[in-house]
Design an enzyme around this catalytic site. Structure first.
Site, PDB file in Angstrom:
ATOM      1  N   HIS A 180       0.863  -1.213   0.020  1.00 26.76           N
ATOM      2  CA  HIS A 180      -0.075   0.127  -0.134  1.00 26.76           C
ATOM      3  C   HIS A 180       0.829   1.263  -0.089  1.00 26.76           C
ATOM      4  CE1 HIS A 180      -2.905  -2.940   1.372  1.00 26.76           C
ATOM      5  NE2 HIS A 180      -4.054  -2.135   1.056  1.00 26.76           N
ATOM      6  N   ASP A 249      -4.945  -6.645  -7.610  1.00 26.00           N
ATOM      7  CA  ASP A 249      -4.962  -5.915  -6.257  1.00 26.00           C
ATOM      8  C   ASP A 249      -5.045  -4.330  -6.645  1.00 26.00           C
ATOM      9  OD1 ASP A 249      -5.176  -5.141  -3.589  1.00 26.00           O
ATOM     10  OD2 ASP A 249      -3.144  -6.117  -2.816  1.00 26.00           O
TER      11      ASP A 249
END
Length: 503
Positions: A180, A249
Site C-alpha cells: 500500500h 490488487d
C-alpha cells in the site's frame, strides 16, 4: 470509436466509490457496461442491501466485491469489529470443518447485502514474522496447512453462490514492506519461493476457485515488473489450467500509483494477463483525497486503457478476452444465486474462537474489572490495527487508554502504566507484535516489574519468545476475539494452555 473503446474498457474495470449511495456517474457507467464495484468501509451503512439493488438495477451482471476475510479484516463490521473467526485462528485450530463453515458464513453475510464476490481467502504463507501487511490474515507459516484451509474456505464460500478470490498471487507472505505504501521485492531463494508460496494457489485452482488476485510484489528471478504487471508471473496461472478471472490488487496503491501510475498500470496489467482491474479505495490518499477522487481514479484507469488500445500497445483481443471472462463469472453467479437456498445452520463463531484462543505462562487470576493499555501498532490501509472496538470490547465499561509506543517516550509510557495501575481492575496490556516490536516487549517487561498480576492480550501472531506475564493469545484484532479474551480474564472460561508457541 471513442465510445466503443470506453465501453470495452468498462467491462474490465472494478472501482471503489465514495458514500453510502451510488453516485450518478457510477450508475451511468454501470448502464454502459461497467463490470461492477468494490465496497469499502465508507460504503457500509444501514441501506447496504438497497445500494446493491441500485447497482444491480443499473447493471444486472455487476460483480459486487468486498474484502470480508473475518478476524482482523472486515468491511461489513468495520464500525464494530468482526464477529467471524480469522484465518490465523482457524489455522491454529486446524479444523477443516470449522474453516469450511466459516467460509459458508462469510458467503451468507455477503449474499445478504447483495454482493457476490469475496476478496478472500488469503492464500499467502506468512513465513516472515515481521510481515507488516499479512500476519494473522494468513492461516499460518506452513504451505500444507495454508493450502488445506484455503481449499476449505473456497469450498464454503463458493457453495454459498458467492465467488471466492484467493490472494495475493504469487504470495505476499515473505515481505517486510506494505505494498500500500511501497513496492516490495522478494529476495527469497526462487526454488523455495516456488515450493512454499505458490502451493496454496495451485491447491485453490485445483479446487475450482473462481478468481485469483495479484500482488504488487517484485520477484527478481521473474523480472523487474511487479507481479500485477508481469506476463511471466500471470502466465503461470494459465499454465496451471486456471481459466477464471485474474483480478488485480488495487491500482491506486502506492506500488502502482507512484511508479507507473493508475493509467499506465491499467494498460500494463491487462497486457500482462489480468482480467478485472480493481481501482480500489478512493479514501486511500487520506487528507489529500479530493471530493471526486473516486471518479478521477476510475477515469485515469479507463483513459489509460483507451489510450493503449488506440496506439496498439494493448491488443483489442486481449481486452475482449478479459471482458469475456468477467462476463462469464457474472453469468455463473447469477445462475448459482437463482438455484441457491439457504439451509438453517447453527454456526457458532464464538465456540470456534474459544477453541483457538490459548493462554501461555499460566492462567491469569480471575479479574472483577479490566483496565486496558492499548499498545498496538498504528493502523495500516489494509488492517485497522488500532481500531478502538478491540480495546472497547476487552475493557467494556472499564478504564482504557491508547499508548503509541512508537512515538511516546519511555517516561510517558511509564506514566501511563502507573496511571492504569492506580485505576480499578486488572491491568491488561493489549499488543500485536511481541516478537518484532522491541518497544511493545519492553513495555510488557516494565509492566511486569510494576505489577506481576498484570496480563497480556496478544492479538497478533503468537509470541515465539515467552513474555514475563500470563498471555492470552487471540491471533485476531476482532471484536469477537476481544470478547472471548475478556471471558478468560474474568474467569468465565479457561482457555487451553499452549506450552510451545514456536510453531
Amino acid at each position: 470509436m471513442s465510445a466503443d473503446l470506453e465501453r470495452l474498457a468498462n467491462g474490465v474495470l472494478w472501482p471503489g466509490f465514495l458514500g453510502t449511495e451510488a453516485p450518478a456517474w457510477l450508475l451511468d457507467e454501470l448502464r454502459d457496461g461497467l463490470a461492477g464495484v468494490v465496497y469499502f468501509g465508507q460504503n457500509v451503512g444501514d441501506g447496504l442491501a438497497d445500494l446493491s439493488a441500485a447497482i444491480l438495477a443499473a447493471n444486472p451482471d455487476a460483480l459486487i466485491g468486498i474484502d470480508e476475510e473475518g478476524g482482523s479484516v472486515t468491511r461489513l463490521e468495520s464500525a464494530s469489529g468482526s464477529t467471524v473467526p480469522g484465518a490465523a485462528q482457524l489455522g491454529l485450530l486446524d479444523d477443516l470443518i470449522a474453516t469450511e463453515r466459516t467460509g459458508a458464513e462469510l458467503a451468507r453475510r455477503v449474499r445478504a447485502i447483495g454482493a457476490n464476490v469475496i476478496l478472500g481467502p488469503v492464500a499467502d504463507v506468512n513465513t516472515d514474522p515481521s510481515n507488516p501487511v499479512i500476519g494473522v490474515r494468513a492461516f499460518g507459516a506452513d504451505e500444507e496447512l495454508v493450502s488445506r484451509h484455503v481449499v476449505a474456505t473456497v469450498d464454503g464460500i463458493q457453495d454459498g453462490a458467492v465467488a471466492a478470490c484467493v490472494k495475493h498471487f504469487p504470495g505476499h507472505g515473505d515481505t517486510h514492506v506494505d505494498s500500500h505504501h511501497a513496492l516490495p521485492e522478494i529476495s527469497l531463494d526462487i526454488e523455495e519461493f516456488e515450493r512454499v508460496h505458490l502451493e496454496p494457489f495451485r491447491a485453490a485452482i485445483d479446487a475450482g476457485v473462481d478468481a485469483v488476485m495479484t500482488a504488487h510484489i517484485v520477484v527478481p528471478a521473474w523480472g523487474e515488473a511487479p507481479a500485477t504487471l508481469n506476463p511471466r508471473v500471470l502466465g503461470m496461472l494459465r499454465e496451471w489450467g486456471f481459466d477464471g478471472v485474474v483480478i488485480t490488487d488495487a491500482l491506486d496503491m502506492a506500488a502502482i500509483r507512484e511508479t507507473v501510475g493508475i493509467d499506465g498500470g491499467a494498460a500494463l496489467a491487462l497486457a500482462a494477463g489480468a482480467d478485472l482491474l480493481c481501482i480500489g479505495n478512493p479514501t486511500n490518499p487520506g487528507a489529500a483525497a479530493l471530493p471526486d477522487q473516486d471518479r478521477r481514479d476510475f477515469l485515469a484507469a479507463r483513459d489509460g486503457i483507451v489510450a493503449a488500445l488506440r496506439d496498439g500497445s494493448l491488443p483489442r483481443e486481449r481486452v475482449e478476452e478479459a471482458a469475456g471472462r468477467v462476463a462469464a463469472l457474472a453469468t455463473k453467479l447469477r445462475s448459482a444465486a437463482e438455484r441457491h437456498h439457504d439451509i438453517a445452520d447453527d454456526f457458532d463463531a464464538a465456540a470456534i474462537v474459544r477453541r483457538a484462543v490459548a493462554v501461555v505462562g499460566g492462567a491469569p487470576t480471575a479479574a472483577s474489572e479490566v483496565a486496558v493499555v492499548d499498545a498496538r501498532r498504528r493502523s495500516s490501509l489494509a488492517v485497522d490495527s488500532a481500531a478502538g472496538y478491540v480495546s472497547g470490547a476487552l475493557a467494556a465499561d472499564g478504564y482504557r487508554v491508547r499508548l503509541d509506543v512508537a512515538s511516546n517516550a519511555v517516561s510517558e509510557q511509564d506514566r501511563v502504566l502507573d496511571e492504569v495501575a492506580a485505576a480499578s481492575g486488572t491491568t491488561v496490556l493489549l499488543i500485536d507484535r511481541p516478537d518484532t516490536d522491541a518497544a511493545q516487549r519492553a513495555l510488557v517487561e516494565r509492566a511486569a516489574e510494576r505489577d506481576p498480576r498484570a496480563v497480556v492480550v496478544n492479538v497478533g501472531l503468537p509470541a515465539r519468545h515467552p513474555l514475563p506475564l500470563p498471555t492470552i493469545e487471540v491471533a485476531a484484532a476482532s471484536r469477537l476475539g476481544a470478547l472471548v479474551a475478556r471471558e478468560a480474564l474474568l474467569g468465565r472460561t479457561v482457555p487451553p494452555e499452549r506450552v510451545d508457541t514456536a510453531g
